[in-house]
Scaffold this motif. Structure first.
Motif, PDB file in Angstrom:
ATOM      1  N   TRP A 211      45.661 -87.781  86.452  1.00 15.35           N
ATOM      2  CA  TRP A 211      44.837 -88.968  86.340  1.00 15.35           C
ATOM      3  C   TRP A 211      44.877 -89.432  84.884  1.00 15.35           C
ATOM      4  CZ3 TRP A 211      40.713 -85.237  88.510  1.00 15.35           C
ATOM      5  CH2 TRP A 211      41.007 -84.946  89.845  1.00 15.35           C
ATOM      6  N   ASP A 212      44.763 -90.723  84.678  1.00 16.73           N
ATOM      7  CA  ASP A 212      44.875 -91.256  83.312  1.00 16.73           C
ATOM      8  C   ASP A 212      43.900 -90.591  82.349  1.00 16.73           C
ATOM      9  OD1 ASP A 212      46.941 -92.937  83.888  1.00 16.73           O
ATOM     10  OD2 ASP A 212      45.684 -94.701  84.252  1.00 16.73           O
ATOM     11  N   ASP A 213      42.654 -90.426  82.795  1.00 20.94           N
ATOM     12  CA  ASP A 213      41.634 -89.876  81.902  1.00 20.94           C
ATOM     13  C   ASP A 213      41.801 -88.378  81.649  1.00 20.94           C
ATOM     14  OD1 ASP A 213      40.450 -92.294  81.482  1.00 20.94           O
ATOM     15  OD2 ASP A 213      38.877 -92.037  82.983  1.00 20.94           O
TER      16      ASP A 213
END
Length: 620
Positions: A211-213
């Protein structure tokens, strides 16, 4: 297959097909998902150079949870420890925890780390801990992230103390400097066992793309959901440690001196504090090994279990300081080695089994002296892993308490101890032969910090009676029977060879037939926990849980020797464990030792065939 987006250089490399569609897919995934320039460059270089075999080894298999979590070399690839695999594992863990705990966003997760990897390295334990925290924080899970390296036992301790849903410790304990690891603890404060380990890995497969985060390492410092438990947990741990201190006044007066080495790891400050709690003067530290050093620069391997050859600096310092006792915690301080200077001028380095005999005796002795009125010895338990000495079984039989065996690994001990505690039982001690000891139940895992203080107190008490640890050990054997054990290992880096060795033992001479003899020694019983077979049981089924992911076969010989062959859960080793047990009052130690030596010789030659299989015997 459609080419995924990415930087130009990576896409040009991806077009260089390896000729293996599965490997090509894995290469594509790695180059698109990995944001660490160092590990990404490693895969690009292997692809550019056409090193297909190494690419396949790194990318076409994933780590699985062993006896001590995930462990592997630091570096690029799904089979190694790195940013991407830590993120993937934590994402899988988050998904599984979310299903199991509706209150996950209230209770949170503990995250700790040791000192592995250079401070500037992209694979340092601290960085991996921050990425672990980032994944959880990005999903709204509170994280108790230690602001400083801590002993591994502090994480399971904190899980129970803070009532979190889980804990993660980034460590590879005593493994070589190139390795790192990822240990997971459940809400009960014990390491995860099945089905949790399998379900986490299933969730990893369900959500393997980061996930990006998940890459936002700065969340570990900026999120309002982060708390630092260091001061609170350290103070609480030291306060609880006093519950297994039985004679602080005697400790304060002892003339004994102790030398302690933390083996370049995390243990120095915490062992110093534990000694203070017990009333001792702080142990004398080995200056060259006191501070963290991820290169373990003064030892060939950072494993105090290897004995005198790796304790050289400690022993020489003890001699110079007039100290009779040396205590060595391994790099993450969950295990303890002990050496004692003998009247002969030589040092005795105790095996894990010998230390367990001493600690088991001592903790039961203290319990009898201090137990509340009306306490029932029938409610008292001690435990050991099944490859460890059964000396405590002999003690239990004579003294009236219970002794139990578990599969190898403290994850099995920890979970069983929690069940016993929940049923109102008292657990005094548990151990594994590889110098792992649980003194009391403040931590449901092995703990070198508490064990160091307990050993010191035992030594101080014995010294007031003019007795050494070695002399007391002999008294224990004379009372409960000599238990002569030997443990060693062979290195084997080829999984196919390991599998062939164990499959041969399961088809010895004919299909599905185990050996009936090993040289001149008749085999009475065979237990194979990999397949669930046990010839000593009426139904031929193991009492211990089946463990299909590891190899382990135990042979009970007609002369009474019990020997186990098993693979290590963390290192490329085939280990052997053998023990001969005498009856109480029998003092023919030399006979037991000679018989054990003979059995081991024929066991190794007939069952492992080291020359034929290219095995390398341990070399310290």
């Amino acid at each position: 297959m459609e080419e995924p987006p990415g930087d130009v250089n990576s896409n040009l490399l991806i077009r260089k097909s390896t000729g293996d569609p599965k490997l090509d897919t894995a290469v594509w995934q790695w180059l698109q998902w990995d944001r660490n320039p160092k590990t990404k460059a490693q895969i690009e270089s292997l692809l550019h150079d056409g090193r297909t075999k190494e690419l396949r080894e790194r990318l076409c298999c994933r780590m699985s949870f062993g006896t001590a979590g995930l462990r592997s070399a630091m570096g690029a690839g799904f089979s190694h420890i790195n940013d991407l695999t830590v993120i993937q594992t934590t994402q899988g863990m988050y998904l599984y925890l979310e299903r199991c705990f509706p209150d996950a966003m209230q209770r949170g997760v503990v995250v700790g780390y040791d000192t592995r990897g250079q401070a500037t390295s992209n694979c340092s334990s601290k960085r991996l801990a921050k990425l672990t925290a980032a994944v959880l924080l990005s999903k709204g899970i509170p994280v108790y992230l230690f602001s400083k390296y801590v002993p591994t036992p502090f994480v399971p301790y904190a899980v129970r103390k803070l009532r979190t849903i889980a804990g993660v410790m980034i460590t590879a304990s005593h493994n070589r400097k190139e390795d790192n690891g990822y240990k997971v603890y459940w809400e009960n404060g014990a390491q995860i066992t099945s089905p949790h380990d399998k379900e986490i890995l299933k969730c990893v497969d369900e959500s393997s793309e980061p996930w990006d985060d998940s890459w936002r390492e700065n969340l570990a410092e900026s999120s309002p959901l982060v708390k630092d438990p260091l001061e609170n947990i350290t103070n609480s741990y030291m306060q609880d440690l006093s519950s297994i201190c039985f004679n602080r006044e005697l400790n304060m007066k002892t003339p004994l001196k102790f030398v302690h080495t933390s083996f370049h790891g995390v243990g120095h400050d915490f062992v110093q504090s534990a000694f203070t709690v017990f009333g001792f003067r702080p142990p004398i530290p080995v200056p060259e090994q006191k501070d963290p050093d991820p290169n373990f620069s003064t030892v060939k391997c950072p494993n105090p279990e290897e004995g005198e050859c790796v304790l050289e600096l400690s022993l020489r310092l003890a001699e110079a300081e007039g100290a009779r006792m040396v205590l060595a915690t391994d790099p993450d301080a969950d295990r303890l080695a002990v050496a004692e200077l003998q009247d002969t001028g030589r040092w005795k380095v105790f095996t894990g089994n010998e230390l367990a005999a001493l600690l088991g005796w001592w903790l039961f002795f203290c319990w009898k002296k201090n137990c509340p009125k009306g306490s029932d010895v029938e409610d008292v338990y001690m435990l050991a892993t099944t490859v460890s000495s059964v000396i405590l079984r002999a003690v239990a039989a004579k003294e009236g308490f219970h002794f139990e065996e578990t599969l190898p690994g403290f994850k099995w001990i920890g979970n069983r101890v929690k069940t016993l505690l929940d049923n109102g039982k008292t657990v005094l001690f548990a151990f594994e032969e590889s110098i792992g000891f649980m003194c009391g139940t403040q931590v449901l895992d092995k703990d070198g910090v508490s064990a160091a203080a307990v050993v010191a107190e035992m030594a101080a008490y014995l010294d007031t009676n003019g007795t050494s640890l070695m002399q007391q050990l002999i008294k224990i054997y004379e009372r409960y029977g000599y238990h002569i054990a030997k443990t060693s290992y062979f290195l084997c880096y080829d999984p196919a060879t390991i599998k062939r060795i164990f499959e041969r033992l399961r088809n010895y001479g004919s299909p599905k037939k185990y050996p009936e003899f090993c040289g001149p020694y008749g085999v009475l019983h065979v237990r194979d926990v990999t397949t669930g077979y046990d010839s000593s049981q009426l139904n031929k089924k193991c009492v211990l849980p089946v463990s299909k992911n590891s190899q382990m076969i135990t042979f009970t010989f007609q002369n009474g020797c019990v020997a186990t062959l098993r693979t290590s859960g963390t290192e490329p080793k085939i280990k052997y464990y053998a023990e001969m047990c005498g009856s109480p009052g029998q003092c023919d130690k030399s006979f037991l030792e000679e018989e054990l030596r003979r059995v081991i010789d024929v066991l190794v030659e007939n069952f492992l065939e080291p020359s034929k299989n290219g095995l390398t015997w341990r070399s310290a």
